[in-house]
Design a protein around this motif. Sequence first.
Motif, PDB file in Angstrom:
ATOM      1  N   ARG A 144       0.836  -1.203   0.000  1.00 57.47           N
ATOM      2  CA  ARG A 144       0.000   0.000   0.000  1.00 57.47           C
ATOM      3  C   ARG A 144       0.874   1.257   0.000  1.00 57.47           C
ATOM      4  NH1 ARG A 144      -5.155   0.115   1.092  1.00 57.47           N
ATOM      5  NH2 ARG A 144      -5.046  -1.940   2.083  1.00 57.47           N
ATOM      6  N   GLY A 145       0.525   2.208  -0.825  1.00 59.27           N
ATOM      7  CA  GLY A 145       1.251   3.472  -0.862  1.00 59.27           C
ATOM      8  C   GLY A 145       2.425   3.502  -1.826  1.00 59.27           C
ATOM      9  N   ILE A 146       2.683   2.389  -2.548  1.00 56.95           N
ATOM     10  CA  ILE A 146       3.842   2.329  -3.426  1.00 56.95           C
ATOM     11  C   ILE A 146       3.761   3.367  -4.547  1.00 56.95           C
ATOM     12  CG2 ILE A 146       2.785   0.472  -4.777  1.00 56.95           C
ATOM     13  CD1 ILE A 146       6.542   1.113  -4.296  1.00 56.95           C
ATOM     14  N   LEU A 147       2.549   3.705  -4.983  1.00 60.35           N
ATOM     15  CA  LEU A 147       2.425   4.636  -6.109  1.00 60.35           C
ATOM     16  C   LEU A 147       2.562   6.097  -5.711  1.00 60.35           C
ATOM     17  CD1 LEU A 147      -0.398   2.991  -8.251  1.00 60.35           C
ATOM     18  CD2 LEU A 147       2.062   2.837  -8.519  1.00 60.35           C
ATOM     19  N   PRO A 176      -4.065  -1.431 -16.809  1.00 65.56           N
ATOM     20  CA  PRO A 176      -5.112  -1.141 -15.819  1.00 65.56           C
ATOM     21  C   PRO A 176      -5.903  -2.408 -15.521  1.00 65.56           C
ATOM     22  CG  PRO A 176      -5.800  -0.415 -17.997  1.00 65.56           C
ATOM     23  CD  PRO A 176      -4.398  -0.938 -18.157  1.00 65.56           C
ATOM     24  N   GLY A 177      -6.486  -2.465 -14.318  1.00 66.66           N
ATOM     25  CA  GLY A 177      -7.224  -3.663 -13.938  1.00 66.66           C
ATOM     26  C   GLY A 177      -8.522  -3.330 -13.240  1.00 66.66           C
ATOM     27  N   TYR A 178      -9.103  -4.345 -12.654  1.00 63.69           N
ATOM     28  CA  TYR A 178     -10.386  -4.231 -11.970  1.00 63.69           C
ATOM     29  C   TYR A 178     -10.275  -3.332 -10.744  1.00 63.69           C
ATOM     30  CZ  TYR A 178     -14.322  -5.680  -9.038  1.00 63.69           C
ATOM     31  OH  TYR A 178     -15.429  -5.685  -8.236  1.00 63.69           O
ATOM     32  N   ASN A 179     -11.297  -2.514 -10.534  1.00 64.60           N
ATOM     33  CA  ASN A 179     -11.418  -1.696  -9.326  1.00 64.60           C
ATOM     34  C   ASN A 179     -10.212  -0.762  -9.153  1.00 64.60           C
ATOM     35  OD1 ASN A 179     -12.805  -0.800  -7.090  1.00 64.60           O
ATOM     36  ND2 ASN A 179     -11.924  -2.334  -5.708  1.00 64.60           N
ATOM     37  N   ASN A 180      -9.821  -0.115 -10.250  1.00 65.41           N
ATOM     38  CA  ASN A 180      -8.726   0.869 -10.257  1.00 65.41           C
ATOM     39  C   ASN A 180      -7.352   0.282  -9.933  1.00 65.41           C
ATOM     40  OD1 ASN A 180     -10.400   3.102 -10.894  1.00 65.41           O
ATOM     41  ND2 ASN A 180     -11.044   3.242  -8.743  1.00 65.41           N
ATOM     42  N   SER A 181      -7.198  -1.031 -10.070  1.00 67.00           N
ATOM     43  CA  SER A 181      -5.885  -1.632  -9.848  1.00 67.00           C
ATOM     44  C   SER A 181      -4.997  -1.394 -11.067  1.00 67.00           C
ATOM     45  CB  SER A 181      -6.024  -3.128  -9.567  1.00 67.00           C
ATOM     46  OG  SER A 181      -6.555  -3.795 -10.707  1.00 67.00           O
ATOM     47  N   THR A 182      -3.685  -1.425 -10.855  1.00 69.72           N
ATOM     48  CA  THR A 182      -2.733  -1.241 -11.949  1.00 69.72           C
ATOM     49  C   THR A 182      -1.554  -2.194 -11.772  1.00 69.72           C
ATOM     50  OG1 THR A 182      -1.487   0.476 -10.777  1.00 69.72           O
ATOM     51  CG2 THR A 182      -3.272   1.215 -12.226  1.00 69.72           C
ATOM     52  N   PHE A 183      -0.968  -2.571 -12.891  1.00 66.08           N
ATOM     53  CA  PHE A 183       0.258  -3.368 -12.879  1.00 66.08           C
ATOM     54  C   PHE A 183       1.229  -2.732 -13.872  1.00 66.08           C
ATOM     55  CE2 PHE A 183       3.072  -6.507 -14.704  1.00 66.08           C
ATOM     56  CZ  PHE A 183       3.555  -7.195 -13.606  1.00 66.08           C
ATOM     57  N   THR A 184       2.396  -2.349 -13.382  1.00 63.84           N
ATOM     58  CA  THR A 184       3.422  -1.763 -14.241  1.00 63.84           C
ATOM     59  C   THR A 184       4.652  -2.656 -14.240  1.00 63.84           C
ATOM     60  OG1 THR A 184       2.675   0.513 -13.840  1.00 63.84           O
ATOM     61  CG2 THR A 184       4.936   0.228 -14.623  1.00 63.84           C
ATOM     62  N   ASN A 185       5.174  -2.928 -15.428  1.00 60.46           N
ATOM     63  CA  ASN A 185       6.425  -3.672 -15.559  1.00 60.46           C
ATOM     64  C   ASN A 185       7.440  -2.800 -16.289  1.00 60.46           C
ATOM     65  OD1 ASN A 185       8.049  -5.534 -17.799  1.00 60.46           O
ATOM     66  ND2 ASN A 185       8.189  -6.270 -15.696  1.00 60.46           N
ATOM     67  N   LEU A 203      -2.653  -4.011  -6.600  1.00 62.91           N
ATOM     68  CA  LEU A 203      -3.461  -5.183  -6.932  1.00 62.91           C
ATOM     69  C   LEU A 203      -4.127  -5.683  -5.658  1.00 62.91           C
ATOM     70  CD1 LEU A 203      -1.006  -7.129  -9.282  1.00 62.91           C
ATOM     71  CD2 LEU A 203      -2.952  -5.729  -9.966  1.00 62.91           C
ATOM     72  N   GLU A 204      -5.431  -5.917  -5.726  1.00 58.42           N
ATOM     73  CA  GLU A 204      -6.173  -6.361  -4.540  1.00 58.42           C
ATOM     74  C   GLU A 204      -5.630  -7.677  -3.996  1.00 58.42           C
ATOM     75  OE1 GLU A 204      -8.578  -4.959  -2.703  1.00 58.42           O
ATOM     76  OE2 GLU A 204      -8.281  -3.139  -3.873  1.00 58.42           O
ATOM     77  N   SER A 205      -5.200  -8.564  -4.892  1.00 54.50           N
ATOM     78  CA  SER A 205      -4.756  -9.885  -4.470  1.00 54.50           C
ATOM     79  C   SER A 205      -3.291  -9.917  -4.032  1.00 54.50           C
ATOM     80  CB  SER A 205      -4.950 -10.884  -5.615  1.00 54.50           C
ATOM     81  OG  SER A 205      -4.226 -10.454  -6.763  1.00 54.50           O
ATOM     82  N   LEU A 206      -2.556  -8.834  -4.261  1.00 51.37           N
ATOM     83  CA  LEU A 206      -1.136  -8.789  -3.909  1.00 51.37           C
ATOM     84  C   LEU A 206      -0.841  -7.554  -3.075  1.00 51.37           C
ATOM     85  CD1 LEU A 206       0.958  -9.749  -7.078  1.00 51.37           C
ATOM     86  CD2 LEU A 206       0.889 -10.960  -4.911  1.00 51.37           C
TER      87      LEU A 206
END
Length: 287
Positions: A144-147, A176-185, A203-206
């Motif tokens: 949480r808070g990484i962004l 972009p993902g579900y419920n405002n989630s994001t994944f950046t590589n 990510l909600e699951s991570l």
Amino acid sequence: MLNVGLIGNTEILEPYVTKIKKNSEINVIGKASIGRSAQLNSFHFSIPEFNRVELIERADVILMDNSTPMPYKFMRDIVVKSKHIFCTEYPDLTIEECSELNKLINESRSVVQVRNPYYFTPAIQWMNKNISTPAFIDYSNFERGILSNNPLYPMLLMLLGSTGISPKKIGAVTFPGYNNSTFTNVRLEFGDASVVNLNYGTLESLKNFKVRIYSDNQFATFNFTKDKYLCDNKEINVEDLPKTDELDVFVDSILGKTKKISTLEDYLIAMHVAQKITKKIAQFSTH
């Protein structure tokens, strides 16, 4: 003995001051504070208040955050007096301003160090001493808070003691993902064949922070969330490792006892890399 002045929000500066006060070479002489009355506590009132101009004249070292308007002019005024700066937040400078400041720093022989929280952890210090390159480093941070607060800078500056921060090739994409989630590589490829993968987002699951390192006959995994560190399936007891405090390194580099690290010049390189990463993300990300 180095006289230290504080400029900024005392709520942000307090943990740094608590650490630097433990150094026998340091004398905290005063502050020029910024902050609302609700934030003021006993720490705030225990340190004399000065105006900024007087404090800069009296101090050898300034600890500052990003509260000050026009940071380039402010930092320039400190550096031209051959004073030293520790930045507790990543300076809000343009690349051009940072480049000009570095020229002045070289002339004045000032030390300007930028916070580098991951680099000075025992686990990353162990990595710097024990992992050979070329290496493959897989960084994943979904805490949480990484962004918030420029997530790329602590990731890039963490690499100063291993691969360095001047990749030959950069790739980046955000999904972009579900419920405002994001994944950046972000994929960084270096001249010595080292590769760094930076994965981050929300990510909600991570909700973890892990680093995996693959090198010649070595595999290390650091789970910062669970405070568990392994190399070749054997535990690394970080409690037994020597502790390296970034403020002590800052003081020692001013006194000429150790080499400078996480300098404003390093930060400038990280700014250039971050700018390229941002452009790649804008070019290739899905929407």
